[in-house]
Design an enzyme around this catalytic site. Structure first.
Site, PDB file in Angstrom:
ATOM      1  N   GLY A   1       0.791  -1.242   0.000  1.00 42.93           N
ATOM      2  CA  GLY A   1       0.000   0.000   0.000  1.00 42.93           C
ATOM      3  C   GLY A   1       0.815   1.280   0.000  1.00 42.93           C
ATOM      4  O   GLY A   1       0.294   2.332   0.379  1.00 42.93           O
TER       5      GLY A   1
ATOM      6  N   GLU B   1       4.281 -35.292  -0.611  1.00 41.29           N
ATOM      7  CA  GLU B   1       3.411 -34.401   0.180  1.00 41.29           C
ATOM      8  C   GLU B   1       3.118 -35.008   1.547  1.00 41.29           C
ATOM      9  O   GLU B   1       3.052 -34.293   2.547  1.00 41.29           O
ATOM     10  CB  GLU B   1       2.095 -34.116  -0.562  1.00 41.29           C
ATOM     11  CG  GLU B   1       2.258 -33.364  -1.877  1.00 41.29           C
ATOM     12  CD  GLU B   1       3.088 -32.102  -1.769  1.00 41.29           C
ATOM     13  OE1 GLU B   1       3.059 -31.446  -0.710  1.00 41.29           O
ATOM     14  OE2 GLU B   1       3.803 -31.780  -2.737  1.00 41.29           O
TER      15      GLU B   1
HETATM   16  P1  ATP Z   1       4.862  -1.929  -4.973  1.00 45.66           P
HETATM   17  O1  ATP Z   1       5.965  -1.845  -3.978  1.00 45.66           O
HETATM   18  O2  ATP Z   1       4.830  -3.237  -5.703  1.00 45.66           O
HETATM   19  O3  ATP Z   1       4.746  -0.742  -5.872  1.00 45.66           O
HETATM   20  P2  ATP Z   1       2.858  -0.891  -3.206  1.00 45.66           P
HETATM   21  O4  ATP Z   1       3.308  -1.105  -1.805  1.00 45.66           O
HETATM   22  O5  ATP Z   1       3.024   0.475  -3.767  1.00 45.66           O
HETATM   23  O6  ATP Z   1       3.492  -1.988  -4.149  1.00 45.66           O
HETATM   24  P3  ATP Z   1       0.118  -0.521  -3.846  1.00 45.66           P
HETATM   25  O7  ATP Z   1       0.360  -0.253  -5.288  1.00 45.66           O
HETATM   26  O8  ATP Z   1      -0.148   0.652  -2.992  1.00 45.66           O
HETATM   27  O9  ATP Z   1       1.344  -1.338  -3.269  1.00 45.66           O
HETATM   28  O10 ATP Z   1      -1.041  -1.579  -3.655  1.00 45.66           O
HETATM   29  C1  ATP Z   1      -1.482  -2.412  -4.708  1.00 45.66           C
HETATM   30  C2  ATP Z   1      -2.953  -2.732  -4.525  1.00 45.66           C
HETATM   31  O11 ATP Z   1      -3.122  -3.567  -3.394  1.00 45.66           O
HETATM   32  C3  ATP Z   1      -3.798  -1.525  -4.257  1.00 45.66           C
HETATM   33  O12 ATP Z   1      -4.326  -0.981  -5.426  1.00 45.66           O
HETATM   34  C4  ATP Z   1      -4.902  -2.053  -3.350  1.00 45.66           C
HETATM   35  O13 ATP Z   1      -5.935  -2.607  -4.133  1.00 45.66           O
HETATM   36  C5  ATP Z   1      -4.243  -3.197  -2.617  1.00 45.66           C
HETATM   37  N1  ATP Z   1      -3.751  -2.795  -1.274  1.00 45.66           N
HETATM   38  C6  ATP Z   1      -2.467  -2.880  -0.838  1.00 45.66           C
HETATM   39  N2  ATP Z   1      -2.374  -2.486   0.441  1.00 45.66           N
HETATM   40  C7  ATP Z   1      -3.607  -2.128   0.822  1.00 45.66           C
HETATM   41  C8  ATP Z   1      -4.158  -1.612   2.036  1.00 45.66           C
HETATM   42  N3  ATP Z   1      -3.386  -1.401   3.115  1.00 45.66           N
HETATM   43  N4  ATP Z   1      -5.486  -1.341   2.074  1.00 45.66           N
HETATM   44  C9  ATP Z   1      -6.261  -1.563   1.007  1.00 45.66           C
HETATM   45  N5  ATP Z   1      -5.805  -2.044  -0.177  1.00 45.66           N
HETATM   46  C10 ATP Z   1      -4.510  -2.332  -0.271  1.00 45.66           C
END
Ligand code: ATP
Length: 500
Positions: free
Chosen positions: A116, A338
């Site tokens: 996220g 398994e």
């Molecule tokens: P990366 O490091 O791969 O770029 P990231 O940490 O930036 O990943 P995000 O792109 O923010 O991750 O999250 C990807 C998707 O996962 C979001 O669009 C959302 O749908 C879901 N998601 C991830 N974390 C959360 C959260 N804490 N709450 C709600 N949805 C989440």
């Protein structure tokens, strides 16, 4: 410029050529030159612009104002709190400059993929009523010197221009995968990346408290240790916020958020799903909800049921079921492999096996599903050794029945080796507390083999005593292809009463 200038020119040039040919002028060299020029222009356009400044800015997708709020991010309570506190610096800038506090220029979000981080940056833009401009580190990597640096300049210019145009006081620039351009600079040969990084540092140094629009850089990485120290020093990215994998409470709230637009059956317990989805990231949880709804649709139902969610967990964890047809002998080997894992798991952690299946999924030909574990952050040496023995159980079982191993244990060995590495780094081996870089490869190999050989011997000893369980469970597994945890434990209990 007239609206249709390009179209008029496109029509005029061929007419001019035909007219010149009609007059008897040799137009061949002109046509060749024009062709080459067009080709050059097309290449330059595809590469992102003729000049460095014309590049990324134009290509970047214009994003509307961020509407995402912190409430729409599940779990991550500490990270959200820390980020909000840091953002208050941007909002209360007048107070800050009154007290002579320097502006906050960069916030680094670190954590595993899909937790996220991008959502956090978007929510930050909404919270501070800023323009949101996003880019990824890989957009700045170019073969040609100076292009990356030019794109960084454009990024900042773009953010400032948009803030002015949209009448906002501030802009948040989000750079995902900052490690691609912000990796450690090594002395000696200059790389193209170094110029890009230098430009980023220069732009950050040019952020002042009293300028409008104010700029805040938010970057994300899952490899913080790779970043150049110049980026991390005070005055640059000096706020580091850890965005971790969610715990059970976090997983439940993420599931709830993604369940909002899905028709859940009233009997569904998201609490149980959050427990089963141990170790899942936010992105994986989103995928679980999505896949569960797809399973529901496939069955022509109108409500997502608990079993759809359990099936979706398997799919996200192991991949989709595949149609790989295995022959009888191969299937038997997979079953024994398994069962080796399952028996070791049940012996070392009674009650832990939830299901043994022979259904091929993703890369696996069969798998053991474990019951949800207690959330745990510290692991003892005994715990890690048990984990290794469960991983080695498959290969040990194959040796018992076939006298040798197969390629099916590759993933298990990777897992075992990773655990051994963790043990070494944590001072849990006879190497003691050691910096692994100071230990020779031979010593590491010796220690590695010593640990794994000893644990393999113990695994074999355990499994040899359970031949009965193998024999009884194998029959059911070969016929049904699925053995539930309960059925499996019955075999266990019965076999104790039977003579070996
Ligand atoms: P990366 O490091 O791969 O770029 P990231 O940490 O930036 O990943 P995000 O792109 O923010 O991750 O999250 C990807 C998707 O996962 C979001 O669009 C959302 O749908 C879901 N998601 C991830 N974390 C959360 C959260 N804490 N709450 C709600 N949805 C989440």
């Amino acid at each position: 410029m007239p609206k249709y200038l390009k179209e008029i020119l496109l029509g005029f040039i061929p007419v001019l050529f035909i007219f010149m040919a009609f007059l008897g002028i040799n137009i061949f060299p002109i046509v060749i030159a024009a062709g080459m020029l067009t080709a050059l222009l097309i290449i330059a356009h595809l590469r992102g612009g003729l000049t460095v400044n014309a590049g990324a800015g134009k290509k970047r997708k214009k994003e509307g104002p961020s509407k995402l709020t912190f409430e729409e991010i599940g779990g991550q309570d500490n990270a959200k709190q820390e980020l909000r506190e840091a953002l208050d610096f941007l909002i209360r800038h007048e107070e800050i400059s009154k007290f002579g506090i320097r502006p906050l220029k960069g916030i680094l979000l670190t954590g595993p993929p899909g937790t996220g981080k991008t959502l956090m940056a978007r929510a930050a833009a909404h919270y501070t009523n800023s323009v949101f401009v996003a880019a990824s580190g890989s957009e700045f990597v170019e073969m040609y010197v100076g292009v990356g640096a030019g794109r960084i300049r454009d990024l900042f210019k773009d953010a400032r221009n948009r803030a002015v145009k949209e009448n906002k006081q501030s802009a948040i620039i989000f750079i995902d995968e900052i490690d691609v351009i912000g990796g450690k600079r090594e002395g000696g040969q200059q790389r193209e990346y170094d110029q890009t990084l230098n430009q980023l540092l220069t732009e950050m140094d040019g952020i002042y408290n009293n300028e409008t629009p104010r700029i805040l850089l938010v970057a994300a990485t899952n490899r913080k240790e790779m970043l150049d120290s110049a980026l991390l020093r005070p005055g640059r990215f000096d706020r580091h916020i850890q965005v971790d994998m969610p715990d059970k409470k976090g997983r439940k709230s993420i599931l709830e958020l993604h369940a909002k637009n899905k028709p859940l059956h009233p009997d569904v317990s998201l609490d149980k799903i959050a427990e089963e989805a141990y170790g899942f990231s936010g992105a994986q949880l989103e995928s679980v909800m999505n896949e569960a709804a797809i399973y529901m649709m496939r069955e022509d139902l109108t409500k997502v049921e608990q079993r759809h969610l359990s099936m979706a967990i398997d799919k996200v964890m192991m991949g989709e079921k595949t149609d790989r047809e295995t022959n009888h002998e191969e299937k038997k080997r997979v079953a024994i492999h398994e069962l080796g894992h399952a028996i070791m798991a049940e012996l070392l952690r009674p009650g832990s096996v939830s299901q043994v299946t022979l259904t091929p999924r993703g890369q696996a030909l069969g798998y053991v599903r474990h019951n949800p574990q207690q959330e745990q952050y510290l692991y003892t040496k005994d715990y890690l050794e048990d984990q290794i023995m469960i991983a080695l159980g498959g290969a040990a079982a194959e040796e018992m029945y076939y006298g040798g191993r197969s390629t099916g244990s590759r993933g298990d060995f990777d897992q075992a080796l990773n655990i051994v590495e963790t043990m070494m780094k944590s001072g849990l081996t006879s190497l003691g507390i050691a910096n692994l870089e100071m230990v020779t490869t031979e010593e590491l190999m010796k220690e590695n083999s010593k640990i794994l050989d000893e644990l393999m011997t113990r695994t074999r000893e355990h499994l040899e005593k359970q031949r009965n369980v193998f024999d009884y469970s194998l029959d059911i597994l070969m016929k049904e292809e699925v053995l539930s945890g309960e059925q499996f434990r019955c075999q266990f209990r019965d076999s104790v009463l039977l003579p070996a």
